[in-house]
Design a protein around this motif. Structure first.
Motif, mmCIF file in Angstrom:
data_model
loop_
_atom_site.group_PDB
_atom_site.id
_atom_site.type_symbol
_atom_site.label_atom_id
_atom_site.label_comp_id
_atom_site.label_asym_id
_atom_site.label_seq_id
_atom_site.Cartn_x
_atom_site.Cartn_y
_atom_site.Cartn_z
ATOM 1 N N SER A 1 -8.068 4.165 -3.622
ATOM 2 C CA SER A 1 -6.812 4.774 -3.181
ATOM 3 C C SER A 1 -6.015 5.338 -4.347
ATOM 4 C CB SER A 1 -5.964 3.732 -2.448
ATOM 5 O OG SER A 1 -5.680 2.629 -3.306
ATOM 6 N N GLU B 1 -4.584 8.654 -3.327
ATOM 7 C CA GLU B 1 -4.037 8.734 -1.969
ATOM 8 C C GLU B 1 -2.531 8.910 -2.056
ATOM 9 O OE1 GLU B 1 -3.669 5.869 1.907
ATOM 10 O OE2 GLU B 1 -5.665 6.116 1.030
ATOM 11 N N ASP C 1 0.832 -1.207 0.000
ATOM 12 C CA ASP C 1 0.000 0.000 0.000
ATOM 13 C C ASP C 1 0.870 1.263 0.000
ATOM 14 O OD1 ASP C 1 -2.320 -1.491 0.025
ATOM 15 O OD2 ASP C 1 -2.501 -1.474 2.214
ATOM 16 N N ASN D 1 -1.671 9.549 3.220
ATOM 17 C CA ASN D 1 -1.410 8.272 3.893
ATOM 18 C C ASN D 1 -0.696 8.500 5.227
ATOM 19 O OD1 ASN D 1 -1.327 5.553 4.314
ATOM 20 N ND2 ASN D 1 0.332 5.150 2.887
ATOM 21 N N GLY E 1 -8.552 11.527 -1.330
ATOM 22 C CA GLY E 1 -7.783 10.298 -1.504
ATOM 23 C C GLY E 1 -8.503 9.235 -2.303
ATOM 24 N N THR F 1 0.912 4.306 -2.849
ATOM 25 C CA THR F 1 0.826 5.747 -2.616
ATOM 26 C C THR F 1 2.030 6.474 -3.215
ATOM 27 O OG1 THR F 1 1.891 5.558 -0.441
ATOM 28 C CG2 THR F 1 -0.507 5.427 -0.504
#
Length: 315
Positions: A265, A268, A85, A273, A261, A89
């Motif tokens: 995502s 984002e 993740d 984040n 965001g 981002t």
């Protein structure tokens, strides 16, 4: 002797203090004036940085102040660098960063090149073009959110016309593929004037005699552009890229105003984040490590870029 404020202060200074001051060197006097500012900078910048680095090696949570923080070493850094993740981002941030800089440099330089040519209404158009950068990101975010709304949004109709989709059935900020571009467009509209002003300063710093000498050598306008204009404006362009790159890497308010965001995502960025980790999940130690990684990344890239900029200036 003329009675001035300086002489009055000198007369009012006690003789022992005056003797001490007269015995100080210029460097010592300079340090006396600079020291308060340096102390303030250390207190505001350096101490929080050192404290953040210290917290990054613990599992401290700010919402549990009475809980003893456990020293976890490099565990936070390992978890961040192995988190998919986080890399997503980073990818979203890189997409936003690259495209905004490319568009702002191309459009900003073009506008500066056109405005540098004297014409009627030059000052008026310059003022109009500069207006977006005078607005706050919150105002710009609300303004572009209105433009992206279904049914009434101007850009929805434009995209619908080009794609054949009903404008009332979708919104740019709600579409997975178009949401990142909605941020790029809004930021480009707001900060292109900043790049334009820097480029305009570079263009107007070029002496006219250089172009006159090139014309005497029968150089074409295209040749003059690539051999005179671009090389001499390049340091200014690189400076604009440096400023906008640092600012866009930590972009937060405009993204939150437009998409928050989402959807999903796709928009984002790292700043959003980081905010969620620090102030929603309250993982202070983890978020501190995240902040340190971002700081090292920006500082390292900026340092390399500044060295390249200095080499261009020395040519």
């Amino acid at each position: 002797m003329t009675d001035t404020p300086i002489t009055r202060v000198a007369k009012a200074t006690p003789e022992p203090v005056a003797r001490r001051i007269r015995g100080l060197s210029d460097r010592a006097i300079a340090w006396i004036f600079v020291a308060p500012t340096l102390f303030l900078l250390l207190a505001v910048n350096i101490f929080p940085l050192i404290w953040t680095i210290r917290l990054s090696f613990t599992d401290f949570r700010v919402n549990r102040p009475n809980r003893d923080a456990e020293w976890v070493g490099l565990e936070n850094y390992q978890r961040i660098l192995s988190d998919s993740d986080i890399w997503n981002t980073m990818q979203a941030t890189a997409h936003f960063l690259v495209w905004t800089i490319v568009l702002q440099v191309l459009i900003g330089f073009t506008l500066a090149y056109l405005i540098n040519k004297k014409f009627k209404g030059n000052d008026l158009w310059t003022t109009i073009i500069v207006l977006p950068m005078m607005l706050s990101p919150a105002v710009v975010g609300n303004f572009w959110t209105f433009l992206y709304q279904p049914q009434i949004g101007l850009f929805n109709y434009a995209v619908g016309f080009l794609t054949g989709v009903d404008p009332a059935s979708f919104s740019m900020i709600g579409d997975v593929h178009l949401a990142p571009w909605s941020i790029v467009i809004a930021d480009t509209w707001m900060w292109t004037p900043f790049v334009m002003l820097i480029c305009l300063a570079g263009l107007r710093s070029i002496p006219d005699s250089i172009y006159e000498a090139a014309e005497c050598d029968r150089a074409s306008k295209w040749r003059q552009f690539w051999t005179i204009t671009v090389p001499m404006v390049l340091p200014f362009l690189m400076l604009a890229v440096l400023f906008r790159g640092i600012e866009n890497f930590k972009m937060f308010d405009l993204v939150v105003q437009l998409t928050g965001g989402g959807p999903g995502s796709v928009t984002e960025v790292t700043s959003i984040n980081l905010k969620r980790e620090a102030f929603e999940k309250w993982r202070t130690g983890y978020s501190s490590a995240y902040a340190v990684i971002l700081f090292v990344t920006v500082f390292g890239l900026a340092s390399i870029y500044v060295k390249a900029l200095n080499k261009v200036k020395q040519r």
